[in-house]
Scaffold this motif. Structure first.
Motif, PDB file in Angstrom:
ATOM      1  N   PHE A 115       0.838  -1.210   0.000  1.00 47.15           N
ATOM      2  CA  PHE A 115       0.000   0.000   0.000  1.00 47.15           C
ATOM      3  C   PHE A 115       0.871   1.257   0.000  1.00 47.15           C
ATOM      4  O   PHE A 115       0.642   2.195  -0.772  1.00 47.15           O
ATOM      5  CB  PHE A 115      -0.918  -0.027   1.224  1.00 47.15           C
ATOM      6  N   HIS A 116       1.883   1.281   0.853  1.00 41.68           N
ATOM      7  CA  HIS A 116       2.726   2.474   0.970  1.00 41.68           C
ATOM      8  C   HIS A 116       3.562   2.719  -0.289  1.00 41.68           C
ATOM      9  O   HIS A 116       3.926   3.866  -0.573  1.00 41.68           O
ATOM     10  CB  HIS A 116       3.639   2.352   2.190  1.00 41.68           C
ATOM     11  N   ARG A 117       3.861   1.660  -1.019  1.00 49.37           N
ATOM     12  CA  ARG A 117       4.707   1.833  -2.206  1.00 49.37           C
ATOM     13  C   ARG A 117       3.988   2.560  -3.345  1.00 49.37           C
ATOM     14  O   ARG A 117       4.635   3.105  -4.237  1.00 49.37           O
ATOM     15  CB  ARG A 117       5.208   0.467  -2.710  1.00 49.37           C
ATOM     16  N   ILE A 118       2.683   2.568  -3.329  1.00 47.31           N
ATOM     17  CA  ILE A 118       1.924   3.181  -4.424  1.00 47.31           C
ATOM     18  C   ILE A 118       1.812   4.688  -4.188  1.00 47.31           C
ATOM     19  O   ILE A 118       1.232   5.137  -3.195  1.00 47.31           O
ATOM     20  CB  ILE A 118       0.525   2.553  -4.540  1.00 47.31           C
ATOM     21  N   GLN A 119       2.390   5.466  -5.077  1.00 40.97           N
ATOM     22  CA  GLN A 119       2.348   6.919  -4.983  1.00 40.97           C
ATOM     23  C   GLN A 119       1.200   7.470  -5.834  1.00 40.97           C
ATOM     24  O   GLN A 119       0.877   6.912  -6.888  1.00 40.97           O
ATOM     25  CB  GLN A 119       3.682   7.504  -5.471  1.00 40.97           C
ATOM     26  N   LEU A 120       0.613   8.539  -5.365  1.00 45.42           N
ATOM     27  CA  LEU A 120      -0.491   9.149  -6.108  1.00 45.42           C
ATOM     28  C   LEU A 120       0.077  10.131  -7.130  1.00 45.42           C
ATOM     29  O   LEU A 120       0.319  11.303  -6.844  1.00 45.42           O
ATOM     30  CB  LEU A 120      -1.457   9.850  -5.150  1.00 45.42           C
ATOM     31  N   VAL A 121       0.322   9.606  -8.321  1.00 45.29           N
ATOM     32  CA  VAL A 121       0.885  10.384  -9.420  1.00 45.29           C
ATOM     33  C   VAL A 121      -0.139  10.438 -10.554  1.00 45.29           C
ATOM     34  O   VAL A 121      -1.078   9.655 -10.615  1.00 45.29           O
ATOM     35  CB  VAL A 121       2.209   9.759  -9.916  1.00 45.29           C
ATOM     36  N   ASN A 122       0.069  11.377 -11.459  1.00 38.30           N
ATOM     37  CA  ASN A 122      -0.858  11.526 -12.582  1.00 38.30           C
ATOM     38  C   ASN A 122      -0.825  10.305 -13.511  1.00 38.30           C
ATOM     39  O   ASN A 122       0.261   9.777 -13.766  1.00 38.30           O
ATOM     40  CB  ASN A 122      -0.512  12.788 -13.374  1.00 38.30           C
ATOM     41  N   LEU A 128      -4.836   6.276  -7.555  1.00 38.53           N
ATOM     42  CA  LEU A 128      -5.680   6.195  -6.363  1.00 38.53           C
ATOM     43  C   LEU A 128      -6.458   4.889  -6.344  1.00 38.53           C
ATOM     44  O   LEU A 128      -6.612   4.262  -5.287  1.00 38.53           O
ATOM     45  CB  LEU A 128      -6.637   7.392  -6.311  1.00 38.53           C
ATOM     46  N   ALA A 129      -6.947   4.462  -7.487  1.00 41.45           N
ATOM     47  CA  ALA A 129      -7.678   3.191  -7.553  1.00 41.45           C
ATOM     48  C   ALA A 129      -6.774   2.028  -7.145  1.00 41.45           C
ATOM     49  O   ALA A 129      -7.203   1.126  -6.418  1.00 41.45           O
ATOM     50  CB  ALA A 129      -8.218   2.979  -8.965  1.00 41.45           C
ATOM     51  N   ARG A 130      -5.512   2.058  -7.592  1.00 42.43           N
ATOM     52  CA  ARG A 130      -4.567   1.004  -7.211  1.00 42.43           C
ATOM     53  C   ARG A 130      -4.267   1.054  -5.719  1.00 42.43           C
ATOM     54  O   ARG A 130      -4.181   0.008  -5.053  1.00 42.43           O
ATOM     55  CB  ARG A 130      -3.273   1.126  -8.008  1.00 42.43           C
ATOM     56  N   LYS A 131      -4.134   2.251  -5.187  1.00 41.25           N
ATOM     57  CA  LYS A 131      -3.818   2.396  -3.758  1.00 41.25           C
ATOM     58  C   LYS A 131      -5.002   1.933  -2.900  1.00 41.25           C
ATOM     59  O   LYS A 131      -4.808   1.285  -1.863  1.00 41.25           O
ATOM     60  CB  LYS A 131      -3.469   3.851  -3.441  1.00 41.25           C
ATOM     61  N   LEU A 132      -6.218   2.262  -3.318  1.00 43.99           N
ATOM     62  CA  LEU A 132      -7.402   1.830  -2.577  1.00 43.99           C
ATOM     63  C   LEU A 132      -7.546   0.310  -2.610  1.00 43.99           C
ATOM     64  O   LEU A 132      -7.966  -0.309  -1.626  1.00 43.99           O
ATOM     65  CB  LEU A 132      -8.649   2.502  -3.147  1.00 43.99           C
ATOM     66  N   GLN A 133      -7.223  -0.306  -3.748  1.00 44.52           N
ATOM     67  CA  GLN A 133      -7.274  -1.761  -3.835  1.00 44.52           C
ATOM     68  C   GLN A 133      -6.239  -2.393  -2.910  1.00 44.52           C
ATOM     69  O   GLN A 133      -6.532  -3.382  -2.211  1.00 44.52           O
ATOM     70  CB  GLN A 133      -7.033  -2.214  -5.275  1.00 44.52           C
ATOM     71  N   ALA A 134      -5.046  -1.824  -2.887  1.00 44.39           N
ATOM     72  CA  ALA A 134      -4.015  -2.326  -1.982  1.00 44.39           C
ATOM     73  C   ALA A 134      -4.434  -2.141  -0.526  1.00 44.39           C
ATOM     74  O   ALA A 134      -4.177  -3.001   0.330  1.00 44.39           O
ATOM     75  CB  ALA A 134      -2.695  -1.612  -2.244  1.00 44.39           C
ATOM     76  N   GLY A 169      -5.021   9.939   3.677  1.00 45.99           N
ATOM     77  CA  GLY A 169      -5.389  11.352   3.701  1.00 45.99           C
ATOM     78  C   GLY A 169      -4.224  12.248   3.325  1.00 45.99           C
ATOM     79  O   GLY A 169      -4.359  13.171   2.515  1.00 45.99           O
ATOM     80  N   HIS A 170      -3.047  11.952   3.879  1.00 46.25           N
ATOM     81  CA  HIS A 170      -1.863  12.753   3.563  1.00 46.25           C
ATOM     82  C   HIS A 170      -1.432  12.554   2.110  1.00 46.25           C
ATOM     83  O   HIS A 170      -0.964  13.503   1.462  1.00 46.25           O
ATOM     84  CB  HIS A 170      -0.725  12.396   4.516  1.00 46.25           C
ATOM     85  N   ALA A 171      -1.577  11.335   1.609  1.00 48.04           N
ATOM     86  CA  ALA A 171      -1.197  11.068   0.225  1.00 48.04           C
ATOM     87  C   ALA A 171      -2.068  11.862  -0.742  1.00 48.04           C
ATOM     88  O   ALA A 171      -1.583  12.369  -1.770  1.00 48.04           O
ATOM     89  CB  ALA A 171      -1.303   9.575  -0.073  1.00 48.04           C
ATOM     90  N   LEU A 172      -3.347  11.982  -0.429  1.00 47.90           N
ATOM     91  CA  LEU A 172      -4.234  12.781  -1.282  1.00 47.90           C
ATOM     92  C   LEU A 172      -3.797  14.239  -1.312  1.00 47.90           C
ATOM     93  O   LEU A 172      -3.731  14.872  -2.376  1.00 47.90           O
ATOM     94  CB  LEU A 172      -5.673  12.673  -0.783  1.00 47.90           C
ATOM     95  N   LEU A 173      -3.475  14.772  -0.138  1.00 50.67           N
ATOM     96  CA  LEU A 173      -3.070  16.174  -0.069  1.00 50.67           C
ATOM     97  C   LEU A 173      -1.747  16.414  -0.788  1.00 50.67           C
ATOM     98  O   LEU A 173      -1.520  17.509  -1.320  1.00 50.67           O
ATOM     99  CB  LEU A 173      -2.951  16.611   1.392  1.00 50.67           C
ATOM    100  N   ALA A 174      -0.891  15.398  -0.819  1.00 49.60           N
ATOM    101  CA  ALA A 174       0.431  15.549  -1.442  1.00 49.60           C
ATOM    102  C   ALA A 174       0.472  15.020  -2.866  1.00 49.60           C
ATOM    103  O   ALA A 174       1.538  14.998  -3.486  1.00 49.60           O
ATOM    104  CB  ALA A 174       1.473  14.823  -0.598  1.00 49.60           C
ATOM    105  N   SER A 175      -0.656  14.603  -3.401  1.00 50.84           N
ATOM    106  CA  SER A 175      -0.682  13.981  -4.729  1.00 50.84           C
ATOM    107  C   SER A 175      -0.295  14.974  -5.816  1.00 50.84           C
ATOM    108  O   SER A 175      -0.380  16.192  -5.639  1.00 50.84           O
ATOM    109  CB  SER A 175      -2.075  13.413  -5.016  1.00 50.84           C
ATOM    110  N   GLU A 176       0.142  14.432  -6.949  1.00 51.57           N
ATOM    111  CA  GLU A 176       0.505  15.288  -8.085  1.00 51.57           C
ATOM    112  C   GLU A 176      -0.711  16.065  -8.590  1.00 51.57           C
ATOM    113  O   GLU A 176      -1.822  15.531  -8.644  1.00 51.57           O
ATOM    114  CB  GLU A 176       1.072  14.445  -9.227  1.00 51.57           C
ATOM    115  N   ARG A 177      -0.458  17.303  -8.947  1.00 51.42           N
ATOM    116  CA  ARG A 177      -1.528  18.137  -9.505  1.00 51.42           C
ATOM    117  C   ARG A 177      -1.466  18.098 -11.028  1.00 51.42           C
ATOM    118  O   ARG A 177      -0.375  17.983 -11.602  1.00 51.42           O
ATOM    119  CB  ARG A 177      -1.362  19.586  -9.067  1.00 51.42           C
TER     120      ARG A 177
END
Length: 238
Positions: A115-122, A128-134, A169-177
């Motif tokens: 779960f932690h390895r998946i970064q929220l990038v464009n 996000l879908a991959r992270k939620l599945q993990a 929650g923190h990953a969402l706030l820090a996700s790529e714009r």
């Protein structure tokens, strides 16, 4: 000495009890003298011949898991942890429940790492879908560990579940714009992310609170202490 014990353990003319004890002694001596491969093969031989009683078999499986970890063989360690869980499910006793719970917790920790390895990038929706599945898979694994009813495992798993909501929650706030946004659109996008992240932070607070409220001797539990600390940090930030 190990060779002699192994010979006795393989001698079908000896009593079953003697064969069992001899194989275990041989494996112990091999391990103590650094003959790791022989220690592993002798323990595997023991399990093949004497899968019962379950409590002893689980002890041997745990020893095998530890030896494989020392070899750096994570795949074989995982195999033996899964075998501990399987045997406890099939023929478990009070003695097998704790090692099975600890094995389940360790396997859940592997899901947490994924779960932690998946970064929220464009594109963020895809990652996000991959992270939620993990996260879903990790939650199921931690809940399975909690179901054993072993307090130190329960508090550790509860903390890690809270930490996932916290991290999401923190990953969402820090996700790529998105790169094409105007300043005004970026402000609106940031506001939307904050709204999406807020429920995850609240869920984390609720679960940390559950762990922090465990009473009695459990207050000395490090995972309870971690929950208290993180809860205070989140509440101070609100």
């Amino acid at each position: 000495a190990a060779t002699e014990y192994l010979r006795l353990g393989e001698d079908r003319q000896q009593s079953t009890a003697l064969q069992r004890e001899a194989l275990l002694h041989a494996a112990d001596i091999y391990a103590q003298t650094g003959a790791v491969r022989q220690a592993i093969s002798t323990r595997e031989q023991y399990l093949e011949r004497f899968p019962e009683p379950a409590a002893t078999a689980v002890d041997v499986m745990q020893q095998l898991a530890d030896l494989e970890a020392g070899n750096g063989n994570t795949r074989r360690r995982q195999h033996w942890l899964e075998e501990i869980i399987r045997l406890d499910h099939k023929a478990g006793t009070a003695r097998t429940r704790v090692p099975a719970a600890e094995a389940a917790l360790e396997l859940a920790d592997k899901r947490l790492a994924a779960f932690h390895r998946i970064q929220l990038v464009n594109p963020v929706q895809d990652s996000l879908a991959r992270k939620l599945q993990a996260m879903k898979q990790a939650l199921q694994a931690f809940e399975a560990a909690i179901n054993y009813g072993v307090t130190p495992v329960t508090t550790a798993a509860t903390y890690q579940i809270a930490s996932m909501y916290d991290a999401l929650g923190h990953a969402l706030l820090a996700s790529e714009r998105p790169v094409s946004l105007t300043a005004e659109e970026l402000a609106e996008y940031d506001l939307l992310l904050a709204e999406q992240a807020a429920p995850f932070e609240q869920q984390a607070i609720d679960i940390y609170t559950t762990n922090a409220q465990r009473s009695g001797g459990e207050q000395r539990d490090p995972w309870v202490a971690k929950s208290v600390q993180r809860l205070g940090e989140l509440q101070d930030g609100q």
